[in-house]
Design a protein around this motif. Structure first.
Motif, PDB file in Angstrom:
ATOM      1  N   ALA A 119       0.810  -1.225   0.000  1.00 54.36           N
ATOM      2  CA  ALA A 119       0.000   0.000   0.000  1.00 54.36           C
ATOM      3  C   ALA A 119       0.837   1.266   0.000  1.00 54.36           C
ATOM      4  O   ALA A 119       0.286   2.364  -0.107  1.00 54.36           O
ATOM      5  N   VAL A 120       2.146   1.136   0.123  1.00 52.14           N
ATOM      6  CA  VAL A 120       3.028   2.312   0.082  1.00 52.14           C
ATOM      7  C   VAL A 120       3.235   2.729  -1.372  1.00 52.14           C
ATOM      8  O   VAL A 120       3.564   1.904  -2.227  1.00 52.14           O
ATOM      9  N   LEU A 121       3.046   4.012  -1.661  1.00 49.76           N
ATOM     10  CA  LEU A 121       3.174   4.514  -3.025  1.00 49.76           C
ATOM     11  C   LEU A 121       4.642   4.642  -3.426  1.00 49.76           C
ATOM     12  O   LEU A 121       5.513   4.954  -2.606  1.00 49.76           O
ATOM     13  N   LYS A 122       4.892   4.389  -4.700  1.00 49.25           N
ATOM     14  CA  LYS A 122       6.247   4.525  -5.223  1.00 49.25           C
ATOM     15  C   LYS A 122       6.627   5.986  -5.400  1.00 49.25           C
ATOM     16  O   LYS A 122       7.804   6.354  -5.278  1.00 49.25           O
ATOM     17  N   ALA A 123       5.648   6.804  -5.721  1.00 46.97           N
ATOM     18  CA  ALA A 123       5.887   8.238  -5.875  1.00 46.97           C
ATOM     19  C   ALA A 123       4.773   8.989  -5.138  1.00 46.97           C
ATOM     20  O   ALA A 123       3.591   8.673  -5.337  1.00 46.97           O
ATOM     21  N   PRO A 124       5.150   9.943  -4.306  1.00 43.29           N
ATOM     22  CA  PRO A 124       6.500  10.358  -3.937  1.00 43.29           C
ATOM     23  C   PRO A 124       7.257   9.250  -3.194  1.00 43.29           C
ATOM     24  O   PRO A 124       6.640   8.419  -2.528  1.00 43.29           O
ATOM     25  N   GLU A 125       8.565   9.287  -3.306  1.00 39.15           N
ATOM     26  CA  GLU A 125       9.373   8.268  -2.657  1.00 39.15           C
ATOM     27  C   GLU A 125       9.355   8.444  -1.139  1.00 39.15           C
ATOM     28  O   GLU A 125       9.288   9.572  -0.643  1.00 39.15           O
ATOM     29  N   PRO A 126       9.438   7.335  -0.405  1.00 38.41           N
ATOM     30  CA  PRO A 126       9.500   7.432   1.059  1.00 38.41           C
ATOM     31  C   PRO A 126      10.755   8.178   1.500  1.00 38.41           C
ATOM     32  O   PRO A 126      11.821   8.052   0.885  1.00 38.41           O
ATOM     33  N   ASN A 127      10.622   8.944   2.559  1.00 38.95           N
ATOM     34  CA  ASN A 127      11.740   9.708   3.097  1.00 38.95           C
ATOM     35  C   ASN A 127      12.180   9.060   4.412  1.00 38.95           C
ATOM     36  O   ASN A 127      11.423   9.053   5.387  1.00 38.95           O
ATOM     37  N   ILE A 128      13.401   8.506   4.431  1.00 44.10           N
ATOM     38  CA  ILE A 128      13.928   7.841   5.624  1.00 44.10           C
ATOM     39  C   ILE A 128      15.256   8.501   5.958  1.00 44.10           C
ATOM     40  O   ILE A 128      16.195   8.463   5.149  1.00 44.10           O
ATOM     41  N   ARG A 129      15.347   9.120   7.119  1.00 47.87           N
ATOM     42  CA  ARG A 129      16.545   9.860   7.511  1.00 47.87           C
ATOM     43  C   ARG A 129      16.799   9.687   9.014  1.00 47.87           C
ATOM     44  O   ARG A 129      15.889   9.428   9.786  1.00 47.87           O
ATOM     45  N   VAL A 130      18.095   9.849   9.384  1.00 49.46           N
ATOM     46  CA  VAL A 130      18.427   9.963  10.803  1.00 49.46           C
ATOM     47  C   VAL A 130      17.964  11.343  11.257  1.00 49.46           C
ATOM     48  O   VAL A 130      18.379  12.375  10.698  1.00 49.46           O
ATOM     49  N   HIS A 131      17.128  11.371  12.247  1.00 48.07           N
ATOM     50  CA  HIS A 131      16.442  12.608  12.604  1.00 48.07           C
ATOM     51  C   HIS A 131      16.973  13.246  13.883  1.00 48.07           C
ATOM     52  O   HIS A 131      17.091  14.472  13.969  1.00 48.07           O
ATOM     53  N   GLN A 132      17.317  12.429  14.870  1.00 47.52           N
ATOM     54  CA  GLN A 132      17.638  13.015  16.162  1.00 47.52           C
ATOM     55  C   GLN A 132      18.540  12.075  16.965  1.00 47.52           C
ATOM     56  O   GLN A 132      18.344  10.849  16.964  1.00 47.52           O
ATOM     57  N   LEU A 133      19.519  12.651  17.635  1.00 44.98           N
ATOM     58  CA  LEU A 133      20.324  11.922  18.609  1.00 44.98           C
ATOM     59  C   LEU A 133      19.721  12.192  19.982  1.00 44.98           C
ATOM     60  O   LEU A 133      20.072  13.168  20.658  1.00 44.98           O
ATOM     61  N   ALA A 134      18.783  11.358  20.351  1.00 45.92           N
ATOM     62  CA  ALA A 134      18.037  11.582  21.585  1.00 45.92           C
ATOM     63  C   ALA A 134      18.829  11.096  22.791  1.00 45.92           C
ATOM     64  O   ALA A 134      19.946  10.571  22.668  1.00 45.92           O
ATOM     65  N   ASP A 135      18.251  11.264  23.966  1.00 45.11           N
ATOM     66  CA  ASP A 135      18.941  10.892  25.200  1.00 45.11           C
ATOM     67  C   ASP A 135      19.244   9.402  25.261  1.00 45.11           C
ATOM     68  O   ASP A 135      20.300   8.991  25.737  1.00 45.11           O
TER      69      ASP A 135
END
Length: 293
Positions: free
Chosen positions: A225-241
């Motif tokens: 069910a995940v669409l090919k476009a727009p592409e998924p955005n996967i990033r390192v977001h935060q260096l939490a505690d």
């Protein structure tokens, strides 16, 4: 005239109930008395029934004509159909009364005076009325849309001229005054065909970031069910505690939003377990310093 009225009043007071009954029966059976009033009432009743039939016919014509306008909402369409229906009924009744010799000029004066008084007595209702018209004209939502307004989230069931009815996810029916709807921020969740699913996953500082990124991409890509476009955005977001947090933002059709959200949450936990990647609990390092006396 005064003498005649006084004689009639005195005769009525002095008359026996039997005499009054016979006088009433005599008046009721005369063509210029009770029968005339009865005939007028019958004409009004039959005219009202005929007007209902005509109003429904006119409303059906108006529905076909309004339905040709592509930009009009279902809410505004239903409102305009109701206006057409009652205009035909009211104007038709006024024509019938005028044809029977009833002076309808005082009726207009009475309606004008009553409207002026009611405008002060029902200020909140008029506010809801104005807000209902603004909702129907500006079309922030339509029937069947899922909206969040006034602290309530649900599917729009109907919008009357004074209130909006929504059905929540647990099938509660909530009626919101239109003034509270138009006076608040309206979030139409289903207005767009697609939505972004925002997820956050955390891994331990001891785990490998590239391996975690690979697991995230694989699980997201394999979901149907995940669409090919727009592409998924996967990033390192935060260096939490206690963890290194990743954002995972795939796109899905609006009707698949919660399916994707729940499936990815479930599947990501299982994929991390298989890959030996831990999702850490909140933790805190405590350093104790001792002082030598």
């Amino acid at each position: 005239r005064t003498y005649r009225d006084s004689v009639f009043f005195n005769e009525t007071i002095l008359a026996t109930p039997r005499a009054i009954l016979f006088a009433f029966l005599n008046w009721a059976t005369r063509l210029d008395g009770g029968l005339a009033i009865l005939m007028d009432l019958a004409i009004v009743a039959l005219s009202f029934l005929a007007l209902l039939f005509v109003a429904r016919f006119v409303r059906s014509i108006a529905r076909r004509w309004i339905g040709r306008v592509p930009t009009i909402s279902n809410l505004l369409e239903a409102f305009l159909e109701g206006v057409v229906f009652w205009l035909v009924v009211v104007i038709g009744l006024l024509v019938v009364l005028a044809s029977l010799g009833v002076n309808i000029t005082p009726l207009f004066a009475m309606i004008g005076g009553a409207s002026f008084i009611l405008a002060f007595a029902f200020q909140d209702t008029l506010g809801n009325l104005a807000s209902g018209l603004m909702i129907m004209i500006n079309q922030p939502f339509d029937e069947g849309d899922y909206v969040e307004v006034g602290g309530v989230g649900g599917t729009v069931k109907s919008v009357s001229i004074v209130a909006t009815t929504v059905v929540t996810g647990d099938n509660q029916v909530i009626v919101i005054p239109n003034k509270n709807v138009w006076g608040n921020v309206i979030t139409n969740v289903t207005a767009s065909d697609t939505r972004r699913v925002d997820l956050v996953f955390g891994i331990s500082y001891e785990d490998s970031i590239p391996e975690a990124m690979e697991v995230l991409r694989r699980v997201v890509t394999n979901h149907p069910a995940v669409l090919k476009a727009p592409e998924p955005n996967i990033r390192v977001h935060q260096l939490a505690d206690s963890s290194v947090n990743f954002i995972c933002r795939p796109w899905a059709r609006t009707e698949d939003y919660w399916t994707v959200y729940w499936d990815l949450t479930h599947q990501m936990k299982e994929a991390f377990d298989v890959a030996g990647i831990s999702i850490p609990y909140p933790q805190q390092d405590v350093h104790i310093k001792t002082q030598v006396g």
